[in-house]
Scaffold this motif. Structure first.
Motif, PDB file in Angstrom:
ATOM      1  N   ALA A 187      20.627   4.932  14.481  1.00  0.00           N
ATOM      2  CA  ALA A 187      22.052   5.117  14.743  1.00  0.00           C
ATOM      3  C   ALA A 187      22.901   4.949  13.488  1.00  0.00           C
ATOM      4  CB  ALA A 187      22.528   4.131  15.820  1.00  0.00           C
ATOM      5  N   LEU A 188      22.328   4.325  12.445  1.00  0.00           N
ATOM      6  CA  LEU A 188      23.099   4.089  11.228  1.00  0.00           C
ATOM      7  C   LEU A 188      23.486   5.393  10.552  1.00  0.00           C
ATOM      8  CD1 LEU A 188      21.123   1.121   9.646  1.00  0.00           C
ATOM      9  CD2 LEU A 188      23.393   1.017  10.687  1.00  0.00           C
ATOM     10  N   HIS A 189      22.493   6.293  10.423  1.00  0.00           N
ATOM     11  CA  HIS A 189      22.734   7.558   9.732  1.00  0.00           C
ATOM     12  C   HIS A 189      21.558   8.488  10.019  1.00  0.00           C
ATOM     13  CE1 HIS A 189      23.478  10.442   6.453  1.00  0.00           C
ATOM     14  NE2 HIS A 189      24.726  10.015   6.506  1.00  0.00           N
ATOM     15  N   ALA A 215      28.398  -0.763  15.298  1.00  0.00           N
ATOM     16  CA  ALA A 215      27.738  -1.369  16.455  1.00  0.00           C
ATOM     17  C   ALA A 215      26.258  -1.629  16.158  1.00  0.00           C
ATOM     18  CB  ALA A 215      27.876  -0.469  17.672  1.00  0.00           C
ATOM     19  N   ALA A 216      25.611  -0.700  15.457  1.00  0.00           N
ATOM     20  CA  ALA A 216      24.196  -0.859  15.138  1.00  0.00           C
ATOM     21  C   ALA A 216      23.969  -2.062  14.238  1.00  0.00           C
ATOM     22  CB  ALA A 216      23.663   0.411  14.481  1.00  0.00           C
ATOM     23  N   LEU A 217      24.785  -2.238  13.222  1.00  0.00           N
ATOM     24  CA  LEU A 217      24.635  -3.371  12.308  1.00  0.00           C
ATOM     25  C   LEU A 217      24.814  -4.692  13.048  1.00  0.00           C
ATOM     26  CD1 LEU A 217      26.591  -1.928   9.256  1.00  0.00           C
ATOM     27  CD2 LEU A 217      24.155  -2.516   9.290  1.00  0.00           C
ATOM     28  N   ARG A 218      25.800  -4.766  13.912  1.00  0.00           N
ATOM     29  CA  ARG A 218      26.040  -6.011  14.651  1.00  0.00           C
ATOM     30  C   ARG A 218      24.895  -6.312  15.612  1.00  0.00           C
ATOM     31  NH1 ARG A 218      31.973  -3.566  15.238  1.00  0.00           N
ATOM     32  NH2 ARG A 218      32.787  -4.276  13.205  1.00  0.00           N
ATOM     33  N   THR A 219      24.341  -5.271  16.217  1.00  0.00           N
ATOM     34  CA  THR A 219      23.215  -5.480  17.122  1.00  0.00           C
ATOM     35  C   THR A 219      21.973  -5.930  16.359  1.00  0.00           C
ATOM     36  OG1 THR A 219      24.059  -3.811  18.654  1.00  0.00           O
ATOM     37  CG2 THR A 219      21.726  -4.381  18.833  1.00  0.00           C
ATOM     38  N   MET A 220      21.720  -5.351  15.191  1.00  0.00           N
ATOM     39  CA  MET A 220      20.539  -5.745  14.405  1.00  0.00           C
ATOM     40  C   MET A 220      20.621  -7.196  13.956  1.00  0.00           C
ATOM     41  SD  MET A 220      19.270  -2.462  12.176  1.00  0.00           S
ATOM     42  CE  MET A 220      20.830  -2.053  11.451  1.00  0.00           C
TER      43      MET A 220
END
Length: 342
Positions: A260-262, A223-228
């Motif tokens: 949120a990634l890690h 979700a974080a990658l898609r939001t970025m």
């Protein structure tokens, strides 16, 4: 004759991480970054005896060999050795490198160095490479030759310069220079504060952890990658429209996604500097590059950037002054006998 080159490092404003495979190849990524007048340099001195001498002025490390073919990867100046190998350079030379940015800064220094080295070496060759070709080769040096995990935004930024919107997928990267006004550039230079946390980090370690989380379909990471990726599009729009007050919340949202990634993307030192900046006039900020230390960038309340700078300095941060670079990779020559430059 001496051949010199330089390539700028970059600040990523939004979308960093989405240029890194496998996410970039599977779902497509987008990044907005800008290059700054902190550079990596390469100075190339041809030699007539066929011998090779490589030196890092930053670390005072040397590599010497009878010929280019005798060079071996051993952890010392391997990026330079990889460039010599891939470009099939023959003949003797001395190559000296250095960088303005601190080590582990999160500003894409190693990628910029690869671009600068390729630029200098390519000046020896009849077939010249375009900026995109230099960037692609610099990326391959790290990924294919040296096995270093990472994306493609850093090399593109260093080669192209300026403010760019970059798109990634299962195709060659697409770069769109953002034709922002002089006023936008001036306001960014005034209100952005770049702070080195003093904590060097190894981006490859963090990248591998995030890649693994994505491959395991961890919901927060995906979700974080898609939001970025979407935030990069929004930052592009706000820069083009000159609506810079919208930049602060977008930086805040991007930082929330990075965290949120890690868990390793932040730490107590980074959190402390964020708290100091926000208490003294920073409206939004994020870690540069992979995070885990390195540099932090903040967009400040109008006319409070000095307060932010002084507070961060008092808290142990190192302020890095900068202006936006508009040229990317550059090469030039110096006549050793006369000193003439062209």
């Amino acid at each position: 004759m001496i051949i010199r080159s330089r390539a700028p490092v970059r600040i990523d404003l939004a979308g960093g991480w989405t240029d890194v495979p496998p996410f970039a190849e599977r779902e497509g990524g987008a990044v907005v970054n800008l290059t700054i007048n902190r550079y990596t340099y390469a100075s190339l001195h041809p030699r007539s005896d066929g011998a090779v001498r490589l030196r890092s002025a930053d670390y005072n490390t040397y590599v010497e060999a009878e010929t280019v073919r005798r060079l071996e990867y051993d952890g010392t100046l391997d990026l330079v050795k990889a460039a010599l190998k891939r470009l099939q350079i023959e003949g003797g030379l001395e190559l000296i490198t250095r960088a303005d940015a601190p080590p582990g800064s999160g500003l894409g220094t190693s990628a910029a160095l690869g671009v600068a080295v390729i630029g200098a070496l390519n000046a020896l060759q009849a077939e010249r490479l375009s900026a995109h070709e230099v960037a692609a080769l610099a990326n391959r040096l790290e990924v294919e030759e040296l096995g270093i995990a990472g994306g493609k935004q850093d090399q593109l930024a260093a080669a192209l310069g300026g403010i760019n919107y970059l798109e990634f997928g299962d195709h060659p990267p697409i770069s769109s220079p953002l034709p922002v006004s002089a006023g936008v550039i001036n306001e960014l230079e005034k209100r952005l504060v770049l702070c080195y946390s003093g904590v060097s980090r190894l981006s490859g370690d963090i990248i591998q952890r995030v890649q693994q989380a994505y491959l395991q379909n961890e919901p927060r990471t995906c979700a974080a990658l898609r939001t970025m990726r979407e935030l990069a599009r929004q930052v592009k729009s706000c820069l083009l429209a000159g609506e810079l007050e919208a930049l602060a919340p977008l930086l805040r949202d991007n930082w929330a996604c990075q965290q949120a990634l890690h868990p390793s993307v932040t730490n107590a030192d980074v959190a402390r500097l964020f708290a100091v900046a926000e208490a003294n006039g920073a409206l939004g900020g994020k870690a540069c590059g992979a995070g885990g230390g390195g540099c932090l960038v903040f967009f400040c309340e109008a006319d409070r950037e000095r307060d932010v700078r002084e507070a961060l300095r008092a808290a142990g941060g190192q302020i890095i002054d900068f202006n936006i670079d508009r040229f990317g990779l550059q090469t030039w020559r110096v006549d050793e006998t006369t000193g003439r430059v062209w």
